[in-house]
Design a protein around this motif. Structure first.
Motif, PDB file in Angstrom:
ATOM      1  N   GLY A  20      95.333  47.653  28.550  1.00  0.00           N
ATOM      2  CA  GLY A  20      95.349  46.435  29.348  1.00  0.00           C
ATOM      3  C   GLY A  20      94.377  45.363  28.903  1.00  0.00           C
ATOM      4  O   GLY A  20      94.128  44.402  29.633  1.00  0.00           O
ATOM      5  N   VAL A  21      93.808  45.499  27.692  1.00  0.00           N
ATOM      6  CA  VAL A  21      92.917  44.458  27.171  1.00  0.00           C
ATOM      7  C   VAL A  21      93.762  43.241  26.782  1.00  0.00           C
ATOM      8  O   VAL A  21      94.781  43.364  26.092  1.00  0.00           O
ATOM      9  N   THR A  22      93.354  42.073  27.234  1.00  0.00           N
ATOM     10  CA  THR A  22      94.073  40.842  26.904  1.00  0.00           C
ATOM     11  C   THR A  22      93.622  40.339  25.539  1.00  0.00           C
ATOM     12  O   THR A  22      92.413  40.195  25.289  1.00  0.00           O
ATOM     13  N   VAL A  23      94.592  40.084  24.670  1.00  0.00           N
ATOM     14  CA  VAL A  23      94.331  39.566  23.328  1.00  0.00           C
ATOM     15  C   VAL A  23      95.081  38.242  23.199  1.00  0.00           C
ATOM     16  O   VAL A  23      96.318  38.214  23.240  1.00  0.00           O
ATOM     17  N   ILE A  24      94.344  37.139  23.089  1.00  0.00           N
ATOM     18  CA  ILE A  24      95.005  35.834  22.995  1.00  0.00           C
ATOM     19  C   ILE A  24      94.452  35.061  21.811  1.00  0.00           C
ATOM     20  O   ILE A  24      93.333  35.297  21.338  1.00  0.00           O
ATOM     21  N   ILE A  25      95.284  34.136  21.323  1.00  0.00           N
ATOM     22  CA  ILE A  25      94.837  33.193  20.296  1.00  0.00           C
ATOM     23  C   ILE A  25      94.038  32.109  20.992  1.00  0.00           C
ATOM     24  O   ILE A  25      94.525  31.460  21.913  1.00  0.00           O
ATOM     25  N   LYS A  26      92.807  31.932  20.600  1.00  0.00           N
ATOM     26  CA  LYS A  26      91.908  31.002  21.279  1.00  0.00           C
ATOM     27  C   LYS A  26      92.496  29.597  21.306  1.00  0.00           C
ATOM     28  O   LYS A  26      93.012  29.105  20.294  1.00  0.00           O
ATOM     29  N   ILE A  50      91.244  32.345  15.728  1.00  0.00           N
ATOM     30  CA  ILE A  50      90.270  33.220  16.384  1.00  0.00           C
ATOM     31  C   ILE A  50      90.968  33.969  17.511  1.00  0.00           C
ATOM     32  O   ILE A  50      91.676  33.356  18.320  1.00  0.00           O
ATOM     33  N   LEU A  51      90.814  35.289  17.558  1.00  0.00           N
ATOM     34  CA  LEU A  51      91.364  36.099  18.630  1.00  0.00           C
ATOM     35  C   LEU A  51      90.277  36.376  19.665  1.00  0.00           C
ATOM     36  O   LEU A  51      89.122  36.658  19.311  1.00  0.00           O
ATOM     37  N   VAL A  52      90.659  36.287  20.952  1.00  0.00           N
ATOM     38  CA  VAL A  52      89.730  36.543  22.042  1.00  0.00           C
ATOM     39  C   VAL A  52      90.168  37.825  22.743  1.00  0.00           C
ATOM     40  O   VAL A  52      91.312  37.928  23.217  1.00  0.00           O
ATOM     41  N   PHE A  53      89.271  38.823  22.808  1.00  0.00           N
ATOM     42  CA  PHE A  53      89.548  40.107  23.448  1.00  0.00           C
ATOM     43  C   PHE A  53      88.742  40.158  24.754  1.00  0.00           C
ATOM     44  O   PHE A  53      87.514  40.002  24.731  1.00  0.00           O
ATOM     45  N   SER A  54      89.431  40.401  25.876  1.00  0.00           N
ATOM     46  CA  SER A  54      88.736  40.419  27.173  1.00  0.00           C
ATOM     47  C   SER A  54      89.339  41.497  28.070  1.00  0.00           C
ATOM     48  O   SER A  54      90.537  41.757  28.030  1.00  0.00           O
ATOM     49  N   SER A  55      88.461  42.101  28.870  1.00  0.00           N
ATOM     50  CA  SER A  55      88.883  43.118  29.830  1.00  0.00           C
ATOM     51  C   SER A  55      87.808  43.249  30.895  1.00  0.00           C
ATOM     52  O   SER A  55      86.612  43.112  30.608  1.00  0.00           O
ATOM     53  N   THR A  56      88.234  43.501  32.114  1.00  0.00           N
ATOM     54  CA  THR A  56      87.290  43.653  33.219  1.00  0.00           C
ATOM     55  C   THR A  56      86.343  44.819  32.951  1.00  0.00           C
ATOM     56  O   THR A  56      86.766  45.921  32.617  1.00  0.00           O
ATOM     57  N   GLY A  57      85.052  44.554  33.083  1.00  0.00           N
ATOM     58  CA  GLY A  57      84.042  45.586  32.857  1.00  0.00           C
ATOM     59  C   GLY A  57      83.514  45.632  31.449  1.00  0.00           C
ATOM     60  O   GLY A  57      82.666  46.480  31.132  1.00  0.00           O
ATOM     61  N   TYR A  58      83.991  44.730  30.579  1.00  0.00           N
ATOM     62  CA  TYR A  58      83.542  44.706  29.189  1.00  0.00           C
ATOM     63  C   TYR A  58      83.235  43.279  28.778  1.00  0.00           C
ATOM     64  O   TYR A  58      83.819  42.315  29.289  1.00  0.00           O
TER      65      TYR A  58
END
Length: 1022
Positions: A20-26, A50-58
């Motif tokens: 469930g980690v979100t990976v988006i093009i900045k 640039i890729l942005v990796f985000s997830s709750t708790g990280y």
């Protein structure tokens, strides 16, 4: 043009894959999410991305792509979620920028526990939040933040959904639609809502579309509920022993000497022969007797009625609890479609709920749908709509379960037998009633249709300025139909009666919000300005009819057939407005200041005080970045000190409390000849108070947020104190002026407490994780002032030595005491045999509860009442543990309320008519069983018996399995999780033995029966 693909795996610090980690093009809306094994694949433009990796708790991580085709990323744990976006009221902020006391709950972390409602998501998961029990099929429960800060006005928090105030019921919201819940607890955080925020604010954020391809998600829950922790009613044998003790206890010793073994089973006599025993109550003594005559005579002496005796003779026993309680089936199905692109973000869901409760007839059905839609029209304009529709039926007829502890086990269950005289009254006595009988002759529909929406537009202006307009309409339509048939013998004289009620509520709000966000090197400014207007209208039309002719068979479908019609209506109207300004400033992202002011107007207050102003100020200091803290950097990862002050208002009173009103009614008039006439009169029913003003709360909060030992432990500490002034109360008036009371602002109430929330990543391995969280909180209240009336202080000789402010004895409100403090007679046991002379002055006898005569004057009065314990918990705590091993997840959740007391007067054994009814199985005092906790059957109780309700509850245990992605790929399924959950597993209450200790509907009736839920759920996405 998309020319190439990059893929990889995202893992945590210990090597375990992150789903469930979100990976988006900045800078774009193009992206994807990792699967259950942490893998992702994303099509990219040519280069320079640039890729942005985000997830709750990280911690969020940005990675330069370059020419790489495979990018594996390790995200570092951030137990404080400092980059998490938190809703703060008319805006958002990162957690690291917060200056107020805010608790957050991520709903996705609780999905495996099959929450039935918003309350289930919040229960013991947020420090400062107190949730009641949801014992019905509806699962509804009360909400309270940091204790009750008022005496009369409402204490429920304000609900805000997707940034706008929500006027609907929480039962209209599907918990599967919720992304997160933020709770604004201190005045500085909630002051932007001014007059509505004295009781705190619950901010609910619903789900939006996610980057990647369109996603179809399904969540299905099915399970059953059963009765748990309900006290047991006496068996047939226990019931006869109960009647024996009752009959023995109400006779004198002389009587028992004259008629030995009068109430003993004649088949067990030891002191007298059966014939002599039988002739005790025979006008004409007999010379012989059969066993059936002996037994019937014995049962008659125990005051059993004819059907009870007949059923005893044929050994027919009815367990009425088995009849009124059931294993109810509960079903909950949700499906949603969502997606996010550069120009459009949408989320649409449909939810069907059909739940049966543990009481026969208790049922709740709901159909809910939500649409969240946003479109980027141009680079400077976004428009959107959030709408929630629900239609629910609350008109199901529930069995009168309380009768299961009234009807004798030998009562006749002849429901549906038209020839039986015992259909309604199973024993032939009018006290016990069949719990199903009346509902056979009722026809009811209670349907609610609700629509809550928010239409908005956002314009991006130069220099970092943003303007947003929200229009928020809310509709509620209620249809209530009820018919009580003349076929019921008890209602026959009314000839049938019907009611047909239509209610409509239409509320709307307009918010105009102007935001400015600008950073100048180390200085960051955020300004929010608000203009709000609202209006609420309610219409009700009620038509009733009775004495139908020629028949009431059509019921509420044909009211005109009723010979006695009655129509009534009620319309209400309210308005409000507000202006608000808020400034957030930070220096070096280390020193933070938030200041706000809001001015509210509301039509319910007196003409002299329609408006009030509420302000707040908060500071925060990220001290972990200071140079003098470098020596602590080995163990302190993050530390932020918070200090806040603010004033909020409470407007939760009746819409016309400040006004007098006129009412009419029939009043008798007697002339000089004694003739009685009825005249319709119009008179003033309520005294006006044009000076009625806002109840307002001023509060301080000191908090500290921290993270320790390389993000292994994190949490927050909060100390708070608040003072509510101008309390809205009903001031008692002398009867001579014609009014009993008037709504007034009087008094002062202090509320203070402490909260600590801890989170810990105890073990992190590649295949095994163990996380835990704990909450501890306590709250104390104290009345500082009431009405300002002064009374004399006398010494032992009756001399006036001073004055003090008078207490309110009628409402049990005392200066310097908690409103929940028990002020009553002190129970010191039970009067025992040999204490007859001491008990007699109080009108009592052995077997009655003994209360201490404090002044020893032989009379129990208010002078003998003393302060004892409290009716609210002295502290509350909860503990949650989450384990992951491979694809298995296991969690359990415990919470506790401790140190509170409540009445348990049923221990006096006088709740029912002992000669007509049964009761719950519990101890009782007899001369041969001289206990001190329970009274004799039919005892006289002149006080109240208080017992501790402290408890620890194992509330939720869940186990889930995530199916490997390698298996799912062949079916084009993104993820699949199967879960099993048990709710309300067990409870331990060392002193409370009568039903569930947390069920507060009526303590002496055992409260509302508490369900235990077993649930299986399947969740998958395509």
């Amino acid at each position: 043009m998309l020319q190439r693909t990059v893929s990889g795996t995202v893992t945590g610090g210990s090597g375990f894959p992150l789903a469930g980690v979100t990976v988006i093009i900045k800078g774009s809306g193009t992206g994807t999410q990792t699967d259950s094994e942490g893998r992702y694949s994303l099509a990219l433009p040519a280069d320079g991305l640039i890729l942005v990796f985000s997830s709750t708790g990280y911690s969020t991580q940005e990675v330069q792509v370059g020419q790489r085709a495979v990018i594996d990323v390790v995200l570092n744990a951030d137990i404080q979620d400092l980059d998490e976006v938190v809703v703060i009221g008319y805006g958002t902020a990162k957690r690291k920028d917060l200056t107020g006391a805010i608790s957050s709950v991520q709903a996705e972390k609780l999905e495996t526990q099959a929450p039935r409602s918003v309350q289930d998501l919040l229960r013991a998961n947020a420090a400062g939040m107190i949730i009641g029990q949801g014992n019905t099929a509806k699962g509804d429960a009360s909400l309270l933040i940091r204790g009750k800060g008022t005496l009369k006005a409402g204490s429920s928090p304000l609900h805000v959904v997707d940034g706008v105030i929500f006027d609907g019921a929480l039962s209209d919201l599907n918990p599967n639609d919720i992304q997160s819940i933020d709770i604004l607890k201190d005045a500085s955080a909630s002051a932007v809502y001014g007059a509505k925020a004295a009781n705190g604010v619950v901010l609910i954020t619903t789900k939006k579309g996610q980057v990647g391809k369109p996603r179809i998600s399904f969540n299905g829950n099915i399970g059953f509920v059963e009765n748990a922790n309900m006290p047991r009613v006496m068996t047939g044998e226990e019931f006869l022993a109960y009647r024996y003790d009752y009959e023995m206890g109400r006779r004198t010793d002389e009587y028992h000497q004259e008629y030995p073994e009068m109430f003993v089973d004649p088949r067990k006599l030891s002191q007298v022969d059966q014939l002599t025993w039988y002739n005790y109550d025979q006008n004409d003594p007999v010379s012989s007797v059969t066993e059936e005559q002996l037994v019937r005579s014995w049962l008659s002496r125990l005051e059993l009625k004819t059907p009870e005796i007949d059923n005893y003779m044929i050994n027919r026993i009815t367990n009425w609890q088995d009849l009124v309680f059931q294993q109810g089936i509960q079903q909950d199905y949700s499906v949603s479609i969502s997606n996010k692109t550069d120009n459009v973000n949408y989320y649409w869901s449909l939810n069907h709920v059909d739940r049966e409760g543990i009481i026969v007839g208790n049922r709740f059905k709901n159909l809910r749908s939500r649409l969240n839609l946003e479109s980027t029209v141009t680079s400077f304009l976004r428009v959107g709509a959030n709408a929630n529709f629900a239609t629910r039926n609350e008109g199901f007829l529930q069995a009168n379960w309380g009768q299961s502890a009234v009807i004798s086990p030998y009562g006749s269950n002849n429901i549906g037998d038209p020839e039986s005289p015992y259909q309604r009254f199973p024993t032939g006595d009018v006290t016990p009633q069949n719990p199903f009988f009346d509902n056979l002759y009722r026809d009811r529909v209670d349907r609610y249709n609700t629509l809550n929406a928010s239409l908005y537009g956002v314009i991006s202006l130069p220099f970092g300025v943003e303007f947003q307009t929200n229009f928020t309409p809310s509709y509620v339509w209620r249809e209530y139909y009820n018919h009580e048939s003349s076929q019921n013998p008890e209602w026959a004289n009314r000839g049938g009666s019907s009611e047909r009620t239509f209610q409509k509520t239409y509320n709307w709000q307009i918010d105009n919000v102007l935001r400015w966000n600008k950073r100048f090197d180390a200085h960051n400014f955020e300004v929010t300005l608000l203009q709000n207007a609202e209006k609420g209208q309610y219409w009700s039309t009620k038509a009733t009819a009775s004495n139908y002719s020629p028949s009431d068979i059509l019921g509420w479908h044909r009211l005109q057939a009723g010979a006695v019609p009655l129509n009534e209506s009620n319309d209400t109207y309210r308005t409000g407005d507000a202006l608000m300004a808020r400034l957030f400033y930070s220096l070096h992202d280390r020193y933070m200041l938030t200041a706000s002011v809001r001015r509210d107007g509301y039509s319910a207050f007196g003409a002299q005080n329609p408006r009030a102003t509420f302000s707040a100020l908060a500071f925060a200091w990220d001290l972990s970045d200071e140079k003098f803290m470098e020596s602590a950097s080995s163990w302190l990862d993050y530390g932020k000190l918070r200090l806040s002050w603010g004033r909020n208002g409470n407007r939760d009173i009746g819409q016309y409390e400040a006004l007098s009103d006129m009412t009419s009614g029939l009043h008798p008039y007697i002339d000089q000849n004694g003739n009685i006439y009825l005249y319709s009169q119009l008179y003033v029913n309520r005294m006006a108070n044009l000076g009625l003003r806002w109840e307002n709360k001023s509060s301080y909060n000191v908090g500290f947020d921290f993270s320790l030992f390389n993000n292994k432990i994190g949490g927050a500490l909060d100390f708070y104190t608040s003072t509510t002034m101008d309390l809205l109360v009903d001031r008692a008036l002398p009867e001579i002026i014609g009014f009993n009371s008037v709504a007034a602002n009087l008094g002062e109430l202090e509320n203070k407490g402490f909260e600590v929330a801890l989170n810990s990543r105890i073990i992190e391995r590649e295949k095994f994780n163990w996380n835990a969280s704990a909450i501890f909180m306590l709250n104390r209240r104290e009345i500082k002032h009431l009405y300002g009336d002064m009374v004399d202080i006398l010494d032992d000789n009756g001399n006036v030595i001073g004055q003090r402010e008078a207490d309110d004895i009628k409402n049990r409100w005392f200066i310097g005491q908690d409103p929940d403090r028990i002020w009553h007679y002190e129970r010191i046991g039970v009067w025992q045999v040999g204490e007859e002379a001491e008990a007699e002055p109080y009108g009592l006898q052995p077997g009655d509860f003994k209360y201490k005569d404090q002044n020893e004057d032989g009379v129990m009065t208010d002078e003998d009442r003393v302060f004892q314990q409290w009716t609210t918990p002295r502290f509350r705590w909860s503990l949650r543990n989450d384990f992951r091993y491979g694809n298995f997840d296991f969690s359990f959740f415990i919470y506790s309320n401790w140190g509170h007391y409540d009445t348990y007067n049923r221990a006096a054994n006088n709740a029912n008519f002992a000669d007509r009814a049964t009761d719950y199985a519990q101890p009782r005092w007899t001369p041969d069983n001289p206990i001190n906790d329970y009274g004799r059957i039919g005892s006289k109780n002149i006080g109240s018996n208080y017992v501790s309700r402290s408890f620890i509850r194992l509330d939720n245990v869940s186990l889930s399995y995530t199916v490997p992605n390698t298996f799912l790929q062949r079916f084009n399924i993104q993820n699949l999780r199967i879960s099993a959950t048990v709710r309300n597993v067990a409870v331990w209450a060392p002193d409370w033995t009568f039903g569930d200790p947390e069920s507060y509907d009526n303590a002496d009736l055992g409260g509302m029966p508490t369900p235990r839920t077993y649930n299986m759920s399947v969740n998958f996405s395509l």
